[in-house]
Write a protein that holds these residues in place. Structure first.
Motif, PDB file in Angstrom:
ATOM      1  N   MET A   1       0.818  -1.203   0.000  1.00  0.00           N
ATOM      2  CA  MET A   1       0.000   0.000   0.000  1.00  0.00           C
ATOM      3  C   MET A   1       0.861   1.265   0.000  1.00  0.00           C
ATOM      4  O   MET A   1       0.549   2.253  -0.653  1.00  0.00           O
ATOM      5  CB  MET A   1      -0.933  -0.018   1.220  1.00  0.00           C
ATOM      6  N   ILE A   2       1.950   1.226   0.773  1.00  0.00           N
ATOM      7  CA  ILE A   2       2.841   2.394   0.833  1.00  0.00           C
ATOM      8  C   ILE A   2       3.478   2.631  -0.530  1.00  0.00           C
ATOM      9  O   ILE A   2       3.572   3.776  -1.002  1.00  0.00           O
ATOM     10  CB  ILE A   2       3.921   2.178   1.911  1.00  0.00           C
ATOM     11  N   ARG A   3       3.890   1.546  -1.171  1.00  0.00           N
ATOM     12  CA  ARG A   3       4.500   1.682  -2.494  1.00  0.00           C
ATOM     13  C   ARG A   3       3.501   2.259  -3.495  1.00  0.00           C
ATOM     14  O   ARG A   3       3.854   3.126  -4.302  1.00  0.00           O
ATOM     15  CB  ARG A   3       4.996   0.307  -2.967  1.00  0.00           C
ATOM     16  N   TYR A   4       2.263   1.798  -3.439  1.00  0.00           N
ATOM     17  CA  TYR A   4       1.236   2.307  -4.349  1.00  0.00           C
ATOM     18  C   TYR A   4       0.974   3.789  -4.093  1.00  0.00           C
ATOM     19  O   TYR A   4       0.840   4.578  -5.035  1.00  0.00           O
ATOM     20  CB  TYR A   4      -0.051   1.503  -4.163  1.00  0.00           C
ATOM     21  N   THR A   5       0.899   4.175  -2.828  1.00  0.00           N
ATOM     22  CA  THR A   5       0.657   5.584  -2.488  1.00  0.00           C
ATOM     23  C   THR A   5       1.779   6.462  -2.985  1.00  0.00           C
ATOM     24  O   THR A   5       1.545   7.557  -3.528  1.00  0.00           O
ATOM     25  CB  THR A   5       0.494   5.736  -0.969  1.00  0.00           C
ATOM     26  N   LEU A   6       3.023   6.014  -2.811  1.00  0.00           N
ATOM     27  CA  LEU A   6       4.160   6.807  -3.282  1.00  0.00           C
ATOM     28  C   LEU A   6       4.155   6.922  -4.810  1.00  0.00           C
ATOM     29  O   LEU A   6       4.457   7.988  -5.364  1.00  0.00           O
ATOM     30  CB  LEU A   6       5.470   6.172  -2.801  1.00  0.00           C
ATOM     31  N   THR A   7       3.783   5.835  -5.476  1.00  0.00           N
ATOM     32  CA  THR A   7       3.711   5.876  -6.937  1.00  0.00           C
ATOM     33  C   THR A   7       2.641   6.843  -7.418  1.00  0.00           C
ATOM     34  O   THR A   7       2.868   7.651  -8.327  1.00  0.00           O
ATOM     35  CB  THR A   7       3.416   4.469  -7.494  1.00  0.00           C
ATOM     36  N   ARG A   8       1.465   6.785  -6.793  1.00  0.00           N
ATOM     37  CA  ARG A   8       0.393   7.707  -7.181  1.00  0.00           C
ATOM     38  C   ARG A   8       0.737   9.148  -6.847  1.00  0.00           C
ATOM     39  O   ARG A   8       0.363  10.058  -7.577  1.00  0.00           O
ATOM     40  CB  ARG A   8      -0.916   7.298  -6.473  1.00  0.00           C
ATOM     41  N   THR A   9       1.466   9.361  -5.756  1.00  0.00           N
ATOM     42  CA  THR A   9       1.899  10.724  -5.411  1.00  0.00           C
ATOM     43  C   THR A   9       2.853  11.259  -6.463  1.00  0.00           C
ATOM     44  O   THR A   9       2.759  12.427  -6.877  1.00  0.00           O
ATOM     45  CB  THR A   9       2.570  10.742  -4.028  1.00  0.00           C
ATOM     46  N   ALA A  10       3.788  10.413  -6.905  1.00  0.00           N
ATOM     47  CA  ALA A  10       4.723  10.835  -7.950  1.00  0.00           C
ATOM     48  C   ALA A  10       3.982  11.157  -9.245  1.00  0.00           C
ATOM     49  O   ALA A  10       4.286  12.156  -9.918  1.00  0.00           O
ATOM     50  CB  ALA A  10       5.762   9.739  -8.187  1.00  0.00           C
ATOM     51  N   LEU A  11       2.989  10.324  -9.599  1.00  0.00           N
ATOM     52  CA  LEU A  11       2.200  10.590 -10.807  1.00  0.00           C
ATOM     53  C   LEU A  11       1.400  11.885 -10.667  1.00  0.00           C
ATOM     54  O   LEU A  11       1.237  12.632 -11.635  1.00  0.00           O
ATOM     55  CB  LEU A  11       1.259   9.420 -11.082  1.00  0.00           C
ATOM     56  N   LEU A  12       0.905  12.155  -9.462  1.00  0.00           N
ATOM     57  CA  LEU A  12       0.175  13.401  -9.224  1.00  0.00           C
ATOM     58  C   LEU A  12       1.083  14.605  -9.448  1.00  0.00           C
ATOM     59  O   LEU A  12       0.685  15.580 -10.107  1.00  0.00           O
ATOM     60  CB  LEU A  12      -0.377  13.408  -7.796  1.00  0.00           C
ATOM     61  N   LEU A  13       2.287  14.550  -8.923  1.00  0.00           N
ATOM     62  CA  LEU A  13       3.224  15.663  -9.091  1.00  0.00           C
ATOM     63  C   LEU A  13       3.613  15.846 -10.561  1.00  0.00           C
ATOM     64  O   LEU A  13       3.708  16.980 -11.045  1.00  0.00           O
ATOM     65  CB  LEU A  13       4.475  15.426  -8.235  1.00  0.00           C
ATOM     66  N   VAL A  14       3.814  14.734 -11.264  1.00  0.00           N
ATOM     67  CA  VAL A  14       4.124  14.825 -12.693  1.00  0.00           C
ATOM     68  C   VAL A  14       2.954  15.431 -13.452  1.00  0.00           C
ATOM     69  O   VAL A  14       3.123  16.280 -14.341  1.00  0.00           O
ATOM     70  CB  VAL A  14       4.479  13.433 -13.256  1.00  0.00           C
ATOM     71  N   GLY A  15       1.736  15.007 -13.101  1.00  0.00           N
ATOM     72  CA  GLY A  15       0.548  15.565 -13.753  1.00  0.00           C
ATOM     73  C   GLY A  15       0.413  17.058 -13.514  1.00  0.00           C
ATOM     74  O   GLY A  15       0.074  17.817 -14.437  1.00  0.00           O
ATOM     75  N   LEU A  16       0.684  17.501 -12.305  1.00  0.00           N
ATOM     76  CA  LEU A  16       0.621  18.936 -12.001  1.00  0.00           C
ATOM     77  C   LEU A  16       1.673  19.709 -12.789  1.00  0.00           C
ATOM     78  O   LEU A  16       1.408  20.806 -13.298  1.00  0.00           O
ATOM     79  CB  LEU A  16       0.812  19.158 -10.505  1.00  0.00           C
ATOM     80  N   PHE A  17       2.873  19.130 -12.912  1.00  0.00           N
ATOM     81  CA  PHE A  17       3.930  19.795 -13.669  1.00  0.00           C
ATOM     82  C   PHE A  17       3.561  19.913 -15.142  1.00  0.00           C
ATOM     83  O   PHE A  17       3.680  20.992 -15.750  1.00  0.00           O
ATOM     84  CB  PHE A  17       5.249  19.027 -13.519  1.00  0.00           C
ATOM     85  N   VAL A  18       3.084  18.818 -15.727  1.00  0.00           N
ATOM     86  CA  VAL A  18       2.686  18.839 -17.143  1.00  0.00           C
ATOM     87  C   VAL A  18       1.547  19.827 -17.356  1.00  0.00           C
ATOM     88  O   VAL A  18       1.542  20.592 -18.330  1.00  0.00           O
ATOM     89  CB  VAL A  18       2.292  17.427 -17.607  1.00  0.00           C
ATOM     90  N   ALA A  19       0.579  19.833 -16.439  1.00  0.00           N
ATOM     91  CA  ALA A  19      -0.548  20.759 -16.555  1.00  0.00           C
ATOM     92  C   ALA A  19      -0.077  22.203 -16.497  1.00  0.00           C
ATOM     93  O   ALA A  19      -0.556  23.054 -17.257  1.00  0.00           O
ATOM     94  CB  ALA A  19      -1.567  20.484 -15.447  1.00  0.00           C
ATOM     95  N   SER A  20       0.862  22.497 -15.604  1.00  0.00           N
ATOM     96  CA  SER A  20       1.352  23.870 -15.489  1.00  0.00           C
ATOM     97  C   SER A  20       2.054  24.316 -16.763  1.00  0.00           C
ATOM     98  O   SER A  20       1.874  25.457 -17.215  1.00  0.00           O
ATOM     99  CB  SER A  20       2.302  23.990 -14.291  1.00  0.00           C
ATOM    100  N   VAL A  21       2.827  23.424 -17.370  1.00  0.00           N
ATOM    101  CA  VAL A  21       3.524  23.775 -18.615  1.00  0.00           C
ATOM    102  C   VAL A  21       2.515  24.016 -19.735  1.00  0.00           C
ATOM    103  O   VAL A  21       2.629  25.002 -20.488  1.00  0.00           O
ATOM    104  CB  VAL A  21       4.517  22.652 -19.006  1.00  0.00           C
ATOM    105  N   LEU A  22       1.539  23.129 -19.869  1.00  0.00           N
ATOM    106  CA  LEU A  22       0.541  23.271 -20.936  1.00  0.00           C
ATOM    107  C   LEU A  22      -0.284  24.547 -20.757  1.00  0.00           C
ATOM    108  O   LEU A  22      -0.548  25.268 -21.725  1.00  0.00           O
ATOM    109  CB  LEU A  22      -0.374  22.050 -20.958  1.00  0.00           C
ATOM    110  N   ILE A  23      -0.681  24.839 -19.523  1.00  0.00           N
ATOM    111  CA  ILE A  23      -1.460  26.058 -19.263  1.00  0.00           C
ATOM    112  C   ILE A  23      -0.642  27.288 -19.606  1.00  0.00           C
ATOM    113  O   ILE A  23      -1.118  28.217 -20.266  1.00  0.00           O
ATOM    114  CB  ILE A  23      -1.915  26.088 -17.794  1.00  0.00           C
TER     115      ILE A  23
END
Length: 316
Positions: A1-23
């Motif tokens: 569960m901890i590994r999954y949470t860390l993976t989803r957190t990393a994907l969330l941060l990547v998504g926010l970064f990509v969104a900021s660049v596109l915006i």
């Protein structure tokens, strides 16, 4: 569960970064010069150049982007070019309208779509089930603006029960007036989104009815519907949690339109006005906040689904 949470957190941060660049890049390709717009048509080229330097528009795109991102890490979403006000403070003020509107719309969608979707599946092949299914498909195809206008005609014009437009100046200091102003907008969004959710609930319920554990429960003496309610609906509930995360994005899009129709001083109406005024720092702050909210909701839904669904934990 901890590994999954860390993976989803990393994907969330990547998504926010990509969104900021596109915006950031999307707003920069819009035609026109924001400095010329602020300075006015009678300004001289020297005045426009000085204003561009003052606003930082003469710097490279990379310098402008990292300056903006640096401010976000300090808790600042930017400052309006036209008013000089803080984007974060204005978002907090407008959220007092948009957030309750979204919550009310989501509650309305869930309250009528889940029981009617289950009932439509349990009455499959009968007149009631066919009517519910056809009604959901018809309502889901209705434009949100038209639905809002019809609700205004019925409940505001004919019956006079609710206000047609506007929000009280006192805001939530007058709770009943504020709540009354949001009922029709929330109904408009909730009915449309609920119709789409109802179709999914019906499909998920029919799929659950065909599972082996439901048929086994029926074979042990339960009626078909009782077996479905007792053993199939918990599985349907897990699927609904996932879909609700997607519904949030639909509610935000609906709020942009509905706040214009009902003259509500929310985030959606502010965003449309700022786009028209070419207030780029304010628009990009608003878009990033909305995008981040949707991504965070998806993140929370994934984590909750992982926690309450033992099948996923066993697979891991």
């Amino acid at each position: 569960m901890i590994r999954y949470t860390l993976t989803r957190t990393a994907l969330l941060l990547v998504g926010l970064f990509v969104a900021s660049v596109l915006i950031f890049l999307t707003l920069r390709v819009l035609p026109g010069d924001i400095a010329q717009l602020i300075a006015g048509t009678n300004s001289t080229p020297e005045q426009v150049a000085a204003l561009r330097e003052q606003l930082g528009l003469d710097r490279s795109l990379s310098e402008q982007y990292f300056s903006w991102i640096g401010g976000i890490f300090r808790g600042e979403l930017g400052t309006s070019l036209l008013t000089g006000s803080s984007v974060a403070s204005e978002l907090a003020e407008k959220a007092q309208v948009t957030v309750p509107l979204g919550i009310m719309a989501l509650m309305i969608a869930v309250l009528f779509s889940v029981p009617l979707g289950v009932l439509s599946a349990m009455r499959r092949g009968r007149a009631a089930g066919t009517a519910l299914s056809a009604g959901a498909q018809a309502i889901a195809a209705v434009p949100v603006v038209w639905a809002g206008m019809m609700l205004v005609v019925v409940f505001a014009v004919w019956l006079g029960w609710l206000p047609a437009q506007g929000f009280p100046r006192a805001g939530w200091q007058d709770p009943w007036a504020a709540l009354s102003a949001l009922i029709l907008p929330a109904l408009t969004i909730g009915i449309i989104e609920g119709a789409m959710l109802m179709r999914f609930v019906r499909s998920a319920t029919l799929q659950a009815a065909g599972q082996d554990f439901v048929r086994t429960a029926a074979a042990k003496g339960l009626t078909r519907n009782a077996a479905l309610v007792r053993h199939g609906l918990p599985v349907v509930g897990l699927s609904i949690i996932t879909v609700l995360g997607l519904q949030v994005a639909g509610i935000i899009v609906g709020a942009v339109v509905i706040e214009q129709l009902f003259s509500l001083p929310g985030i959606g109406r502010m965003l449309v006005a700022d786009v028209s005024a070419r207030d780029l720092p304010k628009v990009q702050g608003e878009l990033l906040a909305l995008t981040g909210f949707v991504l965070i909701v998806g993140f929370v839904v994934d984590i909750v689904h992982r926690v309450i669904d033992p099948r996923q934990r066993e697979a891991e």
